[in-house]
Write a protein that holds these residues in place. Sequence first.
Motif, short mmCIF file in Angstrom:
data_model
loop_
_atom_site.label_atom_id
_atom_site.label_comp_id
_atom_site.label_asym_id
_atom_site.label_seq_id
_atom_site.Cartn_x
_atom_site.Cartn_y
_atom_site.Cartn_z
N PHE A 63 0.79 -1.14 0.06
CA PHE A 63 -0.06 0.03 -0.11
C PHE A 63 0.96 1.35 0.08
CE2 PHE A 63 -2.56 -3.17 2.08
CZ PHE A 63 -3.89 -3.28 1.40
N ILE A 64 0.42 2.26 -0.98
CA ILE A 64 1.23 3.51 -0.96
C ILE A 64 0.05 4.55 -0.67
CG2 ILE A 64 2.48 5.17 -2.59
CD1 ILE A 64 3.11 2.58 -4.20
N VAL A 65 0.49 5.44 0.33
CA VAL A 65 -0.41 6.44 0.94
C VAL A 65 -0.24 7.67 -0.40
CG1 VAL A 65 -0.98 8.08 2.52
CG2 VAL A 65 0.09 5.83 3.01
N VAL A 66 -1.33 7.93 -0.93
CA VAL A 66 -1.41 9.02 -1.87
C VAL A 66 -1.92 10.15 -1.08
CG1 VAL A 66 -2.78 9.86 -3.93
CG2 VAL A 66 -2.11 7.44 -3.75
N GLU A 81 -3.81 -2.22 21.39
CA GLU A 81 -2.97 -1.99 20.59
C GLU A 81 -2.12 -0.59 20.89
OE1 GLU A 81 -5.22 -1.38 16.72
OE2 GLU A 81 -5.20 -3.67 16.53
N ARG A 82 -0.85 -0.78 20.42
CA ARG A 82 0.25 0.36 20.59
C ARG A 82 0.57 0.92 19.31
NH1 ARG A 82 5.61 0.45 20.73
NH2 ARG A 82 5.60 -1.63 20.54
N GLU A 83 0.17 2.29 19.29
CA GLU A 83 0.63 2.94 17.97
C GLU A 83 2.15 2.95 17.99
OE1 GLU A 83 0.70 7.51 16.33
OE2 GLU A 83 -1.27 6.63 16.97
N VAL A 84 2.70 2.50 16.66
CA VAL A 84 4.19 2.63 16.59
C VAL A 84 4.50 3.40 15.66
CG1 VAL A 84 4.43 0.11 17.13
CG2 VAL A 84 4.05 0.57 15.01
N ASP A 85 3.66 3.95 14.62
CA ASP A 85 4.05 5.05 13.59
C ASP A 85 2.84 5.58 13.03
OD1 ASP A 85 5.54 6.40 11.86
OD2 ASP A 85 6.50 4.55 10.73
N ARG A 86 2.91 6.77 12.30
CA ARG A 86 2.03 7.23 11.65
C ARG A 86 2.43 7.45 9.88
NH1 ARG A 86 -2.14 11.27 14.84
NH2 ARG A 86 -2.29 9.79 16.39
N LEU A 87 1.77 7.50 9.07
CA LEU A 87 2.34 7.40 7.59
C LEU A 87 1.70 8.53 7.17
CD1 LEU A 87 2.64 3.74 6.72
CD2 LEU A 87 4.43 5.07 7.92
N VAL A 88 2.01 9.28 6.09
CA VAL A 88 1.78 10.26 5.21
C VAL A 88 1.61 9.91 3.67
CG1 VAL A 88 1.55 11.90 7.08
CG2 VAL A 88 3.60 11.70 5.61
N GLU A 89 1.32 10.76 3.08
CA GLU A 89 1.56 10.73 1.43
C GLU A 89 3.02 10.24 1.18
OE1 GLU A 89 2.00 14.52 -0.96
OE2 GLU A 89 0.03 14.55 0.22
N GLY A 90 3.00 9.59 0.28
CA GLY A 90 4.34 8.84 -0.30
C GLY A 90 4.93 7.57 0.25
N GLU A 91 4.40 7.43 1.54
CA GLU A 91 4.93 6.41 2.58
C GLU A 91 4.06 5.10 2.13
OE1 GLU A 91 6.98 7.70 6.32
OE2 GLU A 91 5.01 8.99 6.12
N VAL A 92 4.78 3.87 2.67
CA VAL A 92 4.25 2.69 2.29
C VAL A 92 4.24 1.85 3.51
CG1 VAL A 92 5.11 0.56 0.87
CG2 VAL A 92 5.78 3.03 -0.02
N PHE A 93 3.08 0.97 3.45
CA PHE A 93 3.12 -0.31 4.45
C PHE A 93 2.65 -1.51 3.84
CE2 PHE A 93 -0.83 1.83 4.12
CZ PHE A 93 -2.04 1.01 4.30
N GLY A 94 2.88 -2.60 4.59
CA GLY A 94 2.31 -3.79 3.91
C GLY A 94 3.65 -4.52 3.34
N ILE A 95 4.75 -4.01 3.46
CA ILE A 95 5.96 -4.51 2.56
C ILE A 95 6.38 -5.93 3.09
CG2 ILE A 95 8.47 -4.15 2.53
CD1 ILE A 95 7.86 -1.04 3.30
N SER A 96 6.39 -6.29 4.30
CA SER A 96 6.75 -7.59 4.62
C SER A 96 5.81 -8.68 4.07
CB SER A 96 6.72 -7.85 6.36
OG SER A 96 8.06 -7.22 6.52
N SER A 97 4.48 -8.63 4.03
CA SER A 97 3.38 -9.30 3.58
C SER A 97 3.62 -9.37 1.99
CB SER A 97 2.12 -8.95 4.14
OG SER A 97 2.15 -9.26 5.50
N PHE A 98 3.69 -8.40 1.50
CA PHE A 98 3.94 -8.32 -0.09
C PHE A 98 5.30 -8.90 -0.42
CE2 PHE A 98 6.04 -6.13 -3.56
CZ PHE A 98 5.06 -6.38 -4.40
#
Length: 157
Positions: A63-66, A81-98
Amino acid sequence: MEFFSYTDPDRQVNAESRSKPLRPVLREFSDEDLDTLDSFVAELRFAAGSRIIAAGERNDALFIVVSGSIRITVAETGKTEREVDRLVEGEVFGISSFLDGEASAISASTLESTELLALRRTSFDQLAAWKPSLAIAVLTDLAAYTSRRLRQLQIAC
């Protein structure tokens, strides 16, 4: 399709955990490359508070945040749940599972109305067969992004 319209690509959401701003993924790709990638990604829109990934769930999408922002959390044993990060535009998540196809270790939810691009592993495999050099460039950019993220985590710890 216009992937990103940056007003400030290096803005920081959490200055305490980020000593240096991240360079968003795909920022240095040509318009031609972005147009090609457009046919392999899905555009997704979510309302504020929407769950995108739950920890333990299998999801092979990158996933890429637009636009908007994402809250990344981890579940702690016997705790909320504990928050570990906040992502904004241009950042990515789901890398490991991808990359490895394993269940997600994180949960991701939107903090506001958010638009994402999702690149599924099967779509990436099709891209790699059709335009191997572009697929390699995507992986190289993703590796550099991941490396920067890991360095920031080491600094924050």
